[in-house]
Design an enzyme around this catalytic site. Structure first.
Site, PDB file in Angstrom:
ATOM      1  N   SER A 102       0.831  -1.098   0.097  1.00 47.09           N
ATOM      2  CA  SER A 102      -0.061  -0.055  -0.079  1.00 47.09           C
ATOM      3  C   SER A 102       0.853   1.191   0.078  1.00 47.09           C
ATOM      4  O   SER A 102       2.240   1.080  -0.063  1.00 47.09           O
ATOM      5  CB  SER A 102      -0.941  -0.146   1.054  1.00 47.09           C
ATOM      6  OG  SER A 102      -0.168   0.318   2.454  1.00 47.09           O
ATOM      7  N   LYS A 103       0.193   2.303  -0.026  1.00 48.31           N
ATOM      8  CA  LYS A 103       1.001   3.729  -0.266  1.00 48.31           C
ATOM      9  C   LYS A 103       2.145   3.946   0.890  1.00 48.31           C
ATOM     10  O   LYS A 103       2.860   4.624   0.481  1.00 48.31           O
ATOM     11  CB  LYS A 103      -0.018   4.857  -0.318  1.00 48.31           C
ATOM     12  CG  LYS A 103      -0.757   5.130  -1.703  1.00 48.31           C
ATOM     13  CD  LYS A 103      -1.422   6.367  -1.728  1.00 48.31           C
ATOM     14  CE  LYS A 103      -2.224   6.308  -3.114  1.00 48.31           C
ATOM     15  NZ  LYS A 103      -3.661   6.602  -2.853  1.00 48.31           N
ATOM     16  N   ARG A 104       1.637   3.254   2.129  1.00 45.57           N
ATOM     17  CA  ARG A 104       2.650   3.457   3.120  1.00 45.57           C
ATOM     18  C   ARG A 104       4.167   2.878   2.940  1.00 45.57           C
ATOM     19  O   ARG A 104       5.126   3.106   3.530  1.00 45.57           O
ATOM     20  CB  ARG A 104       2.339   3.247   4.586  1.00 45.57           C
ATOM     21  CG  ARG A 104       1.890   1.562   4.669  1.00 45.57           C
ATOM     22  CD  ARG A 104       1.378   1.572   5.806  1.00 45.57           C
ATOM     23  NE  ARG A 104       0.463   0.075   5.674  1.00 45.57           N
ATOM     24  CZ  ARG A 104       0.613  -0.790   6.555  1.00 45.57           C
ATOM     25  NH1 ARG A 104       1.605  -0.664   7.461  1.00 45.57           N
ATOM     26  NH2 ARG A 104       0.030  -2.103   6.394  1.00 45.57           N
ATOM     27  N   HIS A 105       3.917   2.003   2.042  1.00 48.69           N
ATOM     28  CA  HIS A 105       5.368   1.385   1.530  1.00 48.69           C
ATOM     29  C   HIS A 105       5.915   2.264   0.535  1.00 48.69           C
ATOM     30  O   HIS A 105       7.237   1.947   0.404  1.00 48.69           O
ATOM     31  CB  HIS A 105       5.036  -0.133   1.033  1.00 48.69           C
ATOM     32  CG  HIS A 105       4.530  -1.138   2.203  1.00 48.69           C
ATOM     33  ND1 HIS A 105       3.096  -1.400   1.860  1.00 48.69           N
ATOM     34  CD2 HIS A 105       4.877  -1.401   3.316  1.00 48.69           C
ATOM     35  CE1 HIS A 105       2.844  -2.280   2.829  1.00 48.69           C
ATOM     36  NE2 HIS A 105       4.005  -2.175   3.807  1.00 48.69           N
ATOM     37  N   GLY A 106       5.491   2.940  -0.384  1.00 51.38           N
ATOM     38  CA  GLY A 106       5.919   3.692  -1.349  1.00 51.38           C
ATOM     39  C   GLY A 106       4.902   3.723  -2.427  1.00 51.38           C
ATOM     40  O   GLY A 106       4.024   3.458  -2.383  1.00 51.38           O
TER      41      GLY A 106
END
Ligand code: GLU
Length: 483
Positions: free
Chosen positions: A256-260
């Site tokens: 998800s976006k928190r990973h990149g």
């Protein structure tokens, strides 16, 4: 291309959401590679039946992404083909016809319950025993339909027993029929749900291999019941495992976006090359069974096979992608690199624009992401503030005092000569020889004076050529004032 009736036909069937998640891109890539590895056809179908989720311009994002990623479809809305239309909303009348056939054969029924109107795509009734429409006499239901009463069509599922099918990646899967719901096939406005349209279209488009995300595994028995009800062959299923990301604490979770960045567009904006992204994604769940990691697209098209697919979730490793990106950047021809990196470099309408080719040649071997470029060349636009202490460097045996001495001498020489990278380097070499020191010492002094930063693409000679004589001398004077 395959011209016989047994040829492999795969499809990529995105819903136009406005962006291409790397998971979707991987699905498209594997579908494309699977078809092309056996000289089959790769089809693009736009699944836009959920009109409430329609996003303007989203179909263009799909076309643009497939093109940039080199996933060339053989049939699709924009290129045509014998099985069109390839946009589901344009196929609307056809679905009602098939849904009615299922009602006639007892595999589906009209449902008049008011809540159906509010049901979202794919939602089914939790307990069919509660649904009076399921038990309604078909003739009575038909009368209500003829009278214009609003209704949906639901699949009638026998909840006894279990359904088993084989997936090419996950193997044999058995699902208890009691967990299957009487899903909506046709909405009250005549639009099919995804759950219905995918079966009808995969059959009518003669799809042999359905490549899609593993989130559809649990619904597959319902689709198989539909194929059986129509007496159609069930395609070969290729469900792909999830793509995971690594959390800060080392655990993995769904990417998800928190990973990149998770979409193709955002990865491109982050400075990755399309071909590096595609190569990296090819390896997220597939292996050629060798240690090789860099593959030309044509090699992937040749080597790809279902037996190389892995059912364990792959972890998206941004460091690995960055490494691969650097490899791809180095492989570009100098002209190609200069062309692709230019918009990232932000040199348009600046004095550096005229010297972009020279600057690009210096950057190509030193760049992992195209987005690093503005930072690497910022000192050329404007010299950063720096302290005289920066002239201290152990390795080059330089101190502010020595730097001052060198800069006084070099300033004199530079002002009387024509500046080129080679001429400056020759002069610095002569200076080092005369002083009996290593070249590093005058290089350091001049590099710091010109750039104010310890690491630069290219040495003082190249920097002087890029800055031009006037600006270079101005910077050296500033340095002397500091010293
Ligand atoms: N429209 C579906 C999606 O975007 C496609 C699933 C499939 O490939 O069958 O997830």
């Amino acid at each position: 291309m395959c011209n016989n009736s047994n040829c492999v036909r795969t499809r990529f069937a995105p819903s136009p959401t406005g962006f291409m998640h790397v998971g979707n891109l991987r699905t498209a890539l594997y579908a494309c590679l699977l078809a092309h590895s056996s000289k089959g056809k790769f089809i693009l179908r736009i699944e836009d039946t959920d009109q409430a989720r329609y996003v303007d311009g989203a179909v263009d994002v799909i076309y643009a992404t497939l093109k940039a990623a080199n996933l060339i479809h053989d049939e699709g809305p924009d290129v045509g083909g014998d099985f069109g239309p390839y946009i589901q909303s344009e196929r609307k009348p056809l679905y009602a016809e098939y849904a009615k056939k299922l009602v006639e054969t007892g595999h589906a029924y009209y449902c008049f319950c008011e809540k159906c109107e509010d049901e979202t795509e794919g939602a089914g009734n939790s307990d069919p025993a509660d649904d009076p429409c399921r038990a309604m006499d078909p003739a009575e239901a038909q009368k209500l339909v003829d009278a214009g009463k609003s209704c949906v069509i639901r699949q009638k599922i026998d909840r006894s027993g279990s359904t088993t099918f084989t997936d090419s990646v996950f193997g044999e899967i058995t699902i208890e029929n009691k967990v299957l719901d009487d899903q909506i096939l046709l909405k009250s406005d005549g639009m099919p749900t995804y759950n219905f349209a995918n079966v009808i279209d995969d059959h009518l488009m003669a799809i042999t291999h359905v490549v899609r995300g593993s989130e559809y595994l649990s619904s597959t028995p319902k689709y198989n019941l539909l194929y059986k009800a129509f007496g159609w062959d069930i395609p070969t299923y290729v469900h792909l495992p999830l793509i995971m990301g690594r959390n800060a604490d080392g655990e993995v979770a769904k990417l998800s976006k928190r990973h990149g960045s998770v979409s193709f567009e955002n990865l491109i904006a982050d400075g990755y090359l399309a071909e590096a992204i595609v190569n990296y994604i090819a390896l997220l769940g597939w292996s050629s069974k060798s240690d090789r990691e860099i593959f030309e697209f044509s090699e992937l098209e040749e080597l790809f096979s279902l037996s190389g697919l892995n059912k364990s979730p792959a972890v998206f490793d941004y460091d690995k992608l960055k490494w691969m990106n650097a490899e791809y950047i180095r492989k570009l021809s100098p002209e190609e690199f200069a062309a692709r990196a230019k918009s990232f470099a932000q040199v348009e309408d600046t004095p550096l624009e005229a010297k972009w080719d020279m600057l690009a040649a210096l950057l190509q071997q030193r760049t992992e992401l195209l987005t690093e470029i503005p930072g690497k060349i910022a000192f050329l636009h404007e010299q950063p503030e720096y302290d005289a202490e920066m002239f201290n460097n152990k390795k080059s045996k330089c101190t502010p005092e020595i730097a001052k001495d060198i800069l006084l001498e070099m300033r004199e020489a530079f002002s009387g000569m024509e500046i080129s990278a080679q001429a400056v380097t020759d002069l610095l070499t002569a200076c080092a020889e005369k002083r009996g020191v290593k070249l590093g010492q005058p290089m350091w002094a001049v590099r710091i004076a010109l750039s104010g930063t310890p690491v630069t693409p290219g040495g003082p000679g190249e920097i002087m050529e890029l800055l031009g004589k006037e600006e270079s001398l101005r910077r050296i004077d500033n340095a002397l004032a500091k010293l």
